[in-house]
Design a protein around this motif. Structure first.
Motif, short mmCIF file in Angstrom:
data_model
loop_
_atom_site.label_atom_id
_atom_site.label_comp_id
_atom_site.label_asym_id
_atom_site.label_seq_id
_atom_site.Cartn_x
_atom_site.Cartn_y
_atom_site.Cartn_z
N LEU A 138 57.18 -18.55 -18.76
CA LEU A 138 55.95 -17.78 -18.98
C LEU A 138 56.19 -16.30 -18.64
CD1 LEU A 138 53.02 -19.97 -17.53
CD2 LEU A 138 53.53 -19.46 -19.93
N ARG A 139 56.97 -16.08 -17.61
CA ARG A 139 57.25 -14.70 -17.19
C ARG A 139 58.23 -14.03 -18.16
NH1 ARG A 139 58.99 -13.70 -11.80
NH2 ARG A 139 57.35 -12.17 -11.60
N LYS A 140 59.24 -14.81 -18.58
CA LYS A 140 60.25 -14.24 -19.47
C LYS A 140 59.63 -13.83 -20.81
CE LYS A 140 64.72 -15.28 -21.47
NZ LYS A 140 65.88 -16.16 -21.46
N CYS B 131 56.30 1.54 -9.31
CA CYS B 131 56.49 1.48 -10.77
C CYS B 131 55.38 0.71 -11.48
CB CYS B 131 57.86 0.91 -11.14
SG CYS B 131 58.11 -0.80 -10.63
N ASN B 132 54.99 -0.42 -10.89
CA ASN B 132 53.98 -1.24 -11.58
C ASN B 132 52.66 -1.30 -10.80
OD1 ASN B 132 54.57 -3.10 -9.52
ND2 ASN B 132 56.14 -4.08 -10.75
N ALA B 133 52.44 -0.29 -9.94
CA ALA B 133 51.23 -0.29 -9.11
C ALA B 133 49.97 -0.23 -9.98
CB ALA B 133 51.25 0.90 -8.15
N VAL C 299 68.83 -5.95 -10.49
CA VAL C 299 68.15 -7.25 -10.42
C VAL C 299 66.64 -7.10 -10.55
CG1 VAL C 299 69.93 -8.25 -8.92
CG2 VAL C 299 67.94 -7.12 -7.88
N ARG C 300 65.96 -8.27 -10.62
CA ARG C 300 64.52 -8.33 -10.42
C ARG C 300 64.30 -9.21 -9.19
NH1 ARG C 300 61.54 -5.78 -14.15
NH2 ARG C 300 59.73 -6.80 -13.22
N SER C 301 63.04 -9.60 -8.95
CA SER C 301 62.74 -10.21 -7.64
C SER C 301 63.31 -11.61 -7.42
CB SER C 301 61.24 -10.26 -7.42
OG SER C 301 60.68 -11.31 -8.19
N VAL C 302 63.82 -12.26 -8.48
CA VAL C 302 64.23 -13.66 -8.32
C VAL C 302 65.68 -13.82 -7.87
CG1 VAL C 302 62.54 -14.46 -10.02
CG2 VAL C 302 64.85 -13.85 -10.77
N THR C 303 66.41 -12.73 -7.73
CA THR C 303 67.82 -12.83 -7.33
C THR C 303 67.98 -12.44 -5.85
OG1 THR C 303 68.51 -12.26 -9.57
CG2 THR C 303 70.19 -12.05 -7.86
N PRO D 167 51.05 -16.58 -13.20
CA PRO D 167 52.45 -16.78 -12.74
C PRO D 167 53.14 -15.49 -12.28
CG PRO D 167 52.40 -16.75 -15.13
CD PRO D 167 50.97 -16.55 -14.68
N HIS D 168 52.59 -14.83 -11.28
CA HIS D 168 53.19 -13.62 -10.70
C HIS D 168 53.42 -12.57 -11.78
CE1 HIS D 168 56.23 -11.96 -7.51
NE2 HIS D 168 55.66 -10.99 -8.17
N ILE D 169 52.33 -12.21 -12.42
CA ILE D 169 52.43 -11.23 -13.52
C ILE D 169 51.51 -10.02 -13.31
CG2 ILE D 169 53.36 -12.70 -15.35
CD1 ILE D 169 49.62 -12.05 -14.68
N ALA D 170 50.93 -9.90 -12.12
CA ALA D 170 49.99 -8.78 -11.92
C ALA D 170 50.66 -7.45 -12.27
CB ALA D 170 49.47 -8.77 -10.49
N GLY D 171 51.94 -7.34 -11.93
CA GLY D 171 52.65 -6.08 -12.16
C GLY D 171 53.38 -6.05 -13.49
N TYR D 172 53.04 -6.99 -14.41
CA TYR D 172 53.86 -7.14 -15.61
C TYR D 172 53.39 -6.33 -16.81
CZ TYR D 172 57.62 -10.45 -14.78
OH TYR D 172 58.80 -11.04 -14.39
N SER D 173 52.68 -5.22 -16.62
CA SER D 173 52.39 -4.40 -17.81
C SER D 173 53.74 -3.91 -18.33
CB SER D 173 51.51 -3.20 -17.47
OG SER D 173 52.24 -2.26 -16.72
N GLY E 99 50.22 -9.83 -3.66
CA GLY E 99 51.36 -9.20 -2.98
C GLY E 99 52.57 -10.14 -3.06
N ARG E 100 52.70 -11.00 -2.05
CA ARG E 100 53.74 -12.03 -2.07
C ARG E 100 53.12 -13.34 -1.57
NH1 ARG E 100 56.22 -9.46 -5.20
NH2 ARG E 100 58.33 -8.62 -5.02
N GLY E 101 53.52 -14.45 -2.20
CA GLY E 101 52.93 -15.76 -1.90
C GLY E 101 52.98 -16.16 -0.43
N CYS F 18 64.51 -3.46 -10.12
CA CYS F 18 63.49 -2.78 -10.93
C CYS F 18 62.10 -3.29 -10.56
CB CYS F 18 63.77 -3.02 -12.41
SG CYS F 18 65.34 -2.33 -12.92
N THR F 19 61.86 -3.44 -9.28
CA THR F 19 60.61 -3.98 -8.76
C THR F 19 60.16 -3.10 -7.60
OG1 THR F 19 61.81 -5.34 -7.16
CG2 THR F 19 61.27 -6.37 -9.27
N ILE F 20 58.94 -3.37 -7.15
CA ILE F 20 58.46 -2.68 -5.95
C ILE F 20 58.99 -3.42 -4.72
CG2 ILE F 20 56.42 -2.28 -4.56
CD1 ILE F 20 54.86 -1.63 -7.09
N GLY F 21 58.79 -4.75 -4.71
CA GLY F 21 59.18 -5.56 -3.54
C GLY F 21 60.69 -5.55 -3.34
N ILE F 22 61.11 -5.65 -2.06
CA ILE F 22 62.56 -5.69 -1.79
C ILE F 22 62.92 -6.87 -0.87
CG2 ILE F 22 63.12 -3.24 -2.11
CD1 ILE F 22 63.01 -3.03 1.01
#
Ligand SMILES: NC(=O)C1=CN([C@@H]2O[C@H](COP(=O)(O)OP(=O)(O)OC[C@H]3O[C@@H](n4cnc5c(N)ncnc54)[C@H](O)[C@@H]3O)[C@@H](O)[C@H]2O)C=CC1
Ligand SMILES: O=C(O)C(=O)[C@H](O)COP(=O)(O)O
Length: 389
Positions: free
Chosen positions: A348-350, A93-95, A46-50, A250-256, A204-206, A68-72
């Motif tokens: 936007l994220r997709k 991974c995306n630090a 998963v990613r963070s939205v599930t 839109p929560h993309i700081a880690g989106y490289s 970090g998280r909203g 496949c994210t840092i946050g759990i």
């Protein structure tokens, strides 16, 4: 022999190339996944939205969960532990992507960090890197992280002093239990302490800040530059808060792209180990890039302008901000603003542009060996290309 079924979020890049070596990959849409979809799956990626919990997995064959994210915070880890279902995330991974977001946000706002006080809340993989990078680049950095062993940070400070810094960066995870839960931990009193003209970067998280409180403070503190990548009720956000933000994304700081691929590799490797299989991991190694520790001499105003131009050209953060504002404006014109905004935020994220980290960029240097070159190298850019004037 029947291949094992691996359900993988549609926004995980290169899933077929990596997870496809271990089983039969089937994609899903992260917010729409429900119990019937997972019944016969062996692994869930998963990613963070599930939200991964009893309601989703109780009657399924899932024997491994990876994010496949840092946050759990979207995994119900107590339930997974109780069921003895192993789970893994992709620490760090995306630090580097988040570090580059923070530095580029400062560049975009024309805030030269050299000699400025920076306070960091949460000094793990992300915050620790922001700490080391900004300290090496000439800022005066202090951190607040009550869960780290004493003495692990070069300079630590209480939360109240952190909020007296010129630049405050929030990189704590979302937690609701334990000795230092982070949900709504940033109070109105702390926000009001920010000095005149401060920058607050929330990546970090909203829910670490109550967004109603944030808006009420932002309303009376137009001098503070609010840089908001994360929002309390994603995929919705309050348009009034975006209006107050100097930068809103839109929560993309880690989106490289690099960070996302690293997330895929780390989780795929963990699944391969769990199933006792070996896989080929092409491309860059799974090691995180080291943090530069060069001390950069103080730049003149003109030199800083050259440096910020290079950063803003490498990463179009202004574009991320513009696209979110356009979405919110369109949503407000639509019949159903909330639904329009929720869908648009996810889209936007997709369809996020392929953003590469600084190390993939070569830049043109007019003066080899000067302070500009030293700074750009310390920011992690590749070898310069020499330009003849
Ligand atoms: N905006 C984005 O795109 C991204 C956001 N994130 C978020 O950033 C968070 C941090 O990432 P990492 O540094 O890699 O995680 P990490 O687990 O390496 O570090 C988190 C740090 O926060 C500290 N912490 C926990 N509770 C705290 C509290 N009450 N006050 C201060 N510090 C506290 C922990 O002790 C730890 O050192 C992730 O959990 C994730 O939610 C991560 C990547 C991308
Ligand atoms: O790694 C994390 O933690 C993040 O916040 C990710 O950047 C979130 O990305 P999605 O999983 O929401 O695509």
């Amino acid at each position: 022999m029947m291949r094992k079924k691996i359900l993988v979020d549609e926004n995980v890049p290169l899933a077929e190339e990596y997870f496809g070596q271990l089983g039969q990959v089937q994609r899903f849409s992260g917010r729409r996944l429900s119990a019937p979809d997972v019944i016969d799956a062996h692994a869930l990626i998963v990613r963070s939205v599930t939200q991964v919990n009893a309601a989703l997995l109780n009657h399924s064959a899932v024997e491994f969960v990876g994010t496949c994210t840092i946050g759990i915070d979207h995994l119900d880890t107590s339930w997974l532990n109780g069921q003895r279902i192993p789970y893994t995330n992709a620490p760090g991974c995306n630090a580097n992507s988040v570090v580059e977001y923070v530095l580029t946000a400062l560049a975009l706002l024309d805030v030269n960090w050299q000699g400025r006080k920076v306070g960091i809340v949460g000094c793990g993989n992300v915050g620790g890197r922001v700490f080391r990078r900004l300290a090496a680049l000439g800022a005066e950095v202090a951190g607040y992280d009550p869960l780290l062993p004493e003495g692990s940070l070069p300079v630590s400070a209480p939360l109240t002093s952190i909020f007296e810094s010129d630049i405050v960066c929030l990189h704590a995870p979302l937690t609701t239990t334990g000795t230092h839960p982070t949900r709504h931990m940033i109070s109105e009193d702390l926000l009001r302490r920010l000095p005149h003209g401060a920058v607050l970067i929330s990546a970090g998280r909203g829910p670490v800040i109550c967004n109603k409180t944030l808006l009420s403070v932002a309303d009376v503190r137009p001098d503070v530059r609010w840089v908001l990548d994360v929002w309390e009720h994603e995929p919705w956000l309050d348009p009034a808060l975006l209006h107050r933000a100097a930068i809103g994304t839109p929560h993309i700081a880690g989106y490289s792209y690099d960070g996302k691929v690293m997330g895929t590799k780390m989780v795929c490797e963990a699944l391969a180990n769990y199933w006792g299989q070996t896989i080929a991991l092409a491309g860059e190694s799974g090691e995180l890039a080291p943090v530069a520790t060069v001390d950069v001499p103080r730049m003149t105003a003109a030199e800083w302008q050259q440096v910020r131009k290079v950063m803003c050209e490498a990463y179009d953060l202004a574009g991320d901000d513009r696209r979110l504002r356009e979405l919110v404006a369109q949503a407000q014109q639509s019949d159903d603003p909330e639904t329009h905004l929720r869908r648009g935020f996810d889209l936007l994220r997709k369809h996020y542009p392929e953003r590469r980290e600084f190390r993939h960029f070569r830049w043109a240097s007019e003066h080899r060996g000067d302070r500009v070159e030293t700074m750009i190298r310390a920011l992690g850019f590749a070898e310069p290309v020499e330009v003849q004037c």
